[in-house]
Motif scaffolding. Structure first.
Motif, PDB file in Angstrom:
ATOM      1  N   ILE A  29     -29.801 -28.716  -8.317  1.00  0.00           N
ATOM      2  CA  ILE A  29     -28.788 -27.663  -8.135  1.00  0.00           C
ATOM      3  C   ILE A  29     -27.479 -28.274  -7.645  1.00  0.00           C
ATOM      4  O   ILE A  29     -26.387 -27.930  -8.127  1.00  0.00           O
ATOM      5  CB  ILE A  29     -29.302 -26.592  -7.159  1.00  0.00           C
ATOM      6  CG1 ILE A  29     -30.426 -25.782  -7.811  1.00  0.00           C
ATOM      7  CG2 ILE A  29     -28.165 -25.651  -6.727  1.00  0.00           C
ATOM      8  CD1 ILE A  29     -31.175 -24.875  -6.856  1.00  0.00           C
ATOM      9  N   GLN A  30     -27.602 -29.193  -6.704  1.00  0.00           N
ATOM     10  CA  GLN A  30     -26.402 -29.865  -6.200  1.00  0.00           C
ATOM     11  C   GLN A  30     -25.741 -30.681  -7.314  1.00  0.00           C
ATOM     12  O   GLN A  30     -24.516 -30.679  -7.452  1.00  0.00           O
ATOM     13  CB  GLN A  30     -26.779 -30.782  -5.028  1.00  0.00           C
ATOM     14  CG  GLN A  30     -27.402 -30.070  -3.835  1.00  0.00           C
ATOM     15  CD  GLN A  30     -26.398 -29.257  -3.032  1.00  0.00           C
ATOM     16  OE1 GLN A  30     -25.202 -29.315  -3.291  1.00  0.00           O
ATOM     17  NE2 GLN A  30     -26.886 -28.514  -2.048  1.00  0.00           N
ATOM     18  N   LYS A  34     -24.270 -25.660  -9.498  1.00  0.00           N
ATOM     19  CA  LYS A  34     -24.396 -24.210  -9.678  1.00  0.00           C
ATOM     20  C   LYS A  34     -25.813 -23.775  -9.342  1.00  0.00           C
ATOM     21  O   LYS A  34     -26.769 -24.550  -9.481  1.00  0.00           O
ATOM     22  CB  LYS A  34     -24.040 -23.773 -11.094  1.00  0.00           C
ATOM     23  CG  LYS A  34     -24.976 -24.267 -12.176  1.00  0.00           C
ATOM     24  CD  LYS A  34     -24.540 -23.745 -13.537  1.00  0.00           C
ATOM     25  CE  LYS A  34     -25.438 -24.294 -14.656  1.00  0.00           C
ATOM     26  NZ  LYS A  34     -25.016 -23.813 -15.990  1.00  0.00           N
ATOM     27  N   LEU A  35     -25.936 -22.540  -8.890  1.00  0.00           N
ATOM     28  CA  LEU A  35     -27.223 -21.896  -8.671  1.00  0.00           C
ATOM     29  C   LEU A  35     -27.347 -20.786  -9.697  1.00  0.00           C
ATOM     30  O   LEU A  35     -26.531 -19.853  -9.711  1.00  0.00           O
ATOM     31  CB  LEU A  35     -27.296 -21.312  -7.254  1.00  0.00           C
ATOM     32  CG  LEU A  35     -28.556 -20.511  -6.929  1.00  0.00           C
ATOM     33  CD1 LEU A  35     -29.755 -21.454  -6.753  1.00  0.00           C
ATOM     34  CD2 LEU A  35     -28.371 -19.657  -5.672  1.00  0.00           C
ATOM     35  N   CYS A  37     -28.982 -17.614 -10.871  1.00  0.00           N
ATOM     36  CA  CYS A  37     -29.734 -16.525 -10.240  1.00  0.00           C
ATOM     37  C   CYS A  37     -30.101 -15.479 -11.286  1.00  0.00           C
ATOM     38  O   CYS A  37     -29.221 -14.904 -11.930  1.00  0.00           O
ATOM     39  CB  CYS A  37     -28.888 -15.893  -9.131  1.00  0.00           C
ATOM     40  SG  CYS A  37     -29.661 -14.467  -8.339  1.00  0.00           S
ATOM     41  N   CYS A  64     -27.776 -13.463  -3.455  1.00  0.00           N
ATOM     42  CA  CYS A  64     -27.746 -14.709  -4.217  1.00  0.00           C
ATOM     43  C   CYS A  64     -26.473 -15.502  -3.923  1.00  0.00           C
ATOM     44  O   CYS A  64     -26.516 -16.733  -3.807  1.00  0.00           O
ATOM     45  CB  CYS A  64     -27.843 -14.424  -5.717  1.00  0.00           C
ATOM     46  SG  CYS A  64     -29.446 -14.873  -6.413  1.00  0.00           S
ATOM     47  N   ALA A  68     -26.054 -19.310  -2.470  1.00  0.00           N
ATOM     48  CA  ALA A  68     -25.235 -20.312  -3.168  1.00  0.00           C
ATOM     49  C   ALA A  68     -24.134 -20.858  -2.260  1.00  0.00           C
ATOM     50  O   ALA A  68     -23.878 -22.070  -2.245  1.00  0.00           O
ATOM     51  CB  ALA A  68     -24.632 -19.698  -4.430  1.00  0.00           C
ATOM     52  N   LEU A  71     -25.474 -23.322   0.058  1.00  0.00           N
ATOM     53  CA  LEU A  71     -25.796 -24.559  -0.646  1.00  0.00           C
ATOM     54  C   LEU A  71     -24.533 -25.312  -1.062  1.00  0.00           C
ATOM     55  O   LEU A  71     -24.604 -26.477  -1.468  1.00  0.00           O
ATOM     56  CB  LEU A  71     -26.636 -24.265  -1.897  1.00  0.00           C
ATOM     57  CG  LEU A  71     -28.054 -23.727  -1.663  1.00  0.00           C
ATOM     58  CD1 LEU A  71     -28.708 -23.396  -2.996  1.00  0.00           C
ATOM     59  CD2 LEU A  71     -28.902 -24.716  -0.879  1.00  0.00           C
ATOM     60  N   VAL A  75     -22.324 -19.615  -7.900  1.00  0.00           N
ATOM     61  CA  VAL A  75     -23.502 -18.919  -8.407  1.00  0.00           C
ATOM     62  C   VAL A  75     -23.223 -18.442  -9.827  1.00  0.00           C
ATOM     63  O   VAL A  75     -22.115 -17.994 -10.141  1.00  0.00           O
ATOM     64  CB  VAL A  75     -23.896 -17.735  -7.498  1.00  0.00           C
ATOM     65  CG1 VAL A  75     -22.787 -16.698  -7.412  1.00  0.00           C
ATOM     66  CG2 VAL A  75     -25.189 -17.083  -7.982  1.00  0.00           C
ATOM     67  N   ASP A  95     -32.878 -20.568 -11.546  1.00  0.00           N
ATOM     68  CA  ASP A  95     -33.305 -21.296 -10.354  1.00  0.00           C
ATOM     69  C   ASP A  95     -34.004 -20.402  -9.346  1.00  0.00           C
ATOM     70  O   ASP A  95     -34.882 -20.850  -8.597  1.00  0.00           O
ATOM     71  CB  ASP A  95     -32.095 -21.940  -9.661  1.00  0.00           C
ATOM     72  CG  ASP A  95     -31.408 -22.956 -10.544  1.00  0.00           C
ATOM     73  OD1 ASP A  95     -32.120 -23.772 -11.161  1.00  0.00           O
ATOM     74  OD2 ASP A  95     -30.151 -22.941 -10.614  1.00  0.00           O
ATOM     75  N   PHE A 228     -36.661 -26.652  -1.828  1.00  0.00           N
ATOM     76  CA  PHE A 228     -35.786 -25.521  -2.131  1.00  0.00           C
ATOM     77  C   PHE A 228     -36.257 -24.259  -1.411  1.00  0.00           C
ATOM     78  O   PHE A 228     -35.452 -23.513  -0.838  1.00  0.00           O
ATOM     79  CB  PHE A 228     -35.748 -25.308  -3.642  1.00  0.00           C
ATOM     80  CG  PHE A 228     -34.801 -24.237  -4.103  1.00  0.00           C
ATOM     81  CD1 PHE A 228     -33.504 -24.182  -3.634  1.00  0.00           C
ATOM     82  CD2 PHE A 228     -35.220 -23.278  -5.021  1.00  0.00           C
ATOM     83  CE1 PHE A 228     -32.628 -23.196  -4.069  1.00  0.00           C
ATOM     84  CE2 PHE A 228     -34.353 -22.294  -5.464  1.00  0.00           C
ATOM     85  CZ  PHE A 228     -33.054 -22.252  -4.982  1.00  0.00           C
TER      86      PHE A 228
END
Length: 272
Positions: A29-30, A34-35, A37, A64, A68, A71, A75, A95, A228
């Motif tokens: 994700i890093q 982006k995450l 959702c 969500c 994000a 993190l 998102v 994710d 996660f």
């Protein structure tokens, strides 16, 4: 003889390597910045399109985004049907799920649940002219629920005498109730309260006060993503402590909204 021994060892090592690669999703994700959702997009006020801005908004959407933001990545939302939620997650196309995802032991065998970020009384909606005032009176009748949802599964189990009919979404089930194709609709209290606001004066409906059961909603993640899962739970716990979680609840369900609900829960692990 050597080939017989080496082949299983090689396969086991390959499987372990694949599992390790998948389990490091937090790093992915890093790296992807982006995450993704997965959410429904059709469930006001959890995730729906704002009529004026045409953007996706809602409680699930904000939860969500909260994850994000913590993190440190943007998102990206992917709209899913109820039935597609778990497959899309397990196939790696999203994710995380923030999609009206009620906990059940059966579902927990397929995916991991975060701590409960929402607790939902599950109730029955009936037409006022039907003379149905209790759960017992509904048992044995036709009940509408969203197809593929935990509501559909649980009402089949709890009201075993009833004929449960699945519909594409809560709006379709509500239309069936108004058309007298079903005698009751089963869903979360909030979904039913929203439908009541839309009910025409000529066809009034009411919610049976007693909840059928309480449903605990979690964010859905793949079971092997241990790092996660721990990170997301830490973010939710922090949001509970610093008041961010309560503020999101009040924004979408509180005294200044049409629903005027009080937050009767705190974010905590879901008891299995």
């Amino acid at each position: 003889m050597k080939q017989t021994i080496i082949a299983p060892v090689f396969l086991a090592l390959a499987a372990l390597a694949a599992t390790t690669a998948r389990a490091d999703q937090l790093a992915d994700i890093q790296a992807n910045n982006k995450l993704v959702c997965g959410t429904l997009g059709t469930s006001q006020p959890f995730s729906f399109q704002d009529a004026s801005t045409r953007t996706l908004v809602g409680y699930d959407v904000d939860v969500c985004k909260l994850v994000a933001d913590k993190l440190g990545v943007p998102v990206e939302y992917k709209l899913l049907s109820v039935a597609a939620r778990v497959p899309e997650l397990n196939e790696g196309r999203v994710d995380i799920l923030a999609a009206n995802l009620g906990y059940s032991p059966e579902r927990a065998e397929q995916i991991a649940f975060s701590h409960a970020y929402y607790v939902s009384p599950q109730k029955l909606l009936v037409r006022k002219d039907a003379g149905l005032d209790t759960i017992a009176q509904v048992d044995g009748r036709r009940v509408g629920a969203t197809k593929g949802s935990s509501s559909e599964r649980e009402i089949k189990r709890i009201l075993a005498k009833s004929n449960v009919i699945g519909y594409a979404d809560s709006s379709a089930a509500y239309l069936a109730l108004q058309q007298k194709k079903v005698d009751a609709q089963f869903a979360s209290e909030l979904v039913l309260a929203r439908l009541m606001l839309q009910s025409p004066p000529t066809a009034p409906v009411s919610i049976i006060k007693e909840p059928v059961f309480m449903e605990y909603w979690g964010l859905g993640m793949r079971k092997d993503e241990t790092a996660f899962i721990a990170k997301v739970n830490g973010i939710l716990d922090e949001a509970e402590k610093d008041g961010a979680a309560a503020a999101l609840f009040d924004k979408w369900f509180g005294a200044q909204t049409p629903y005027k609900l009080e937050r009767g829960f705190t974010i905590a692990p879901i008891a299995e």
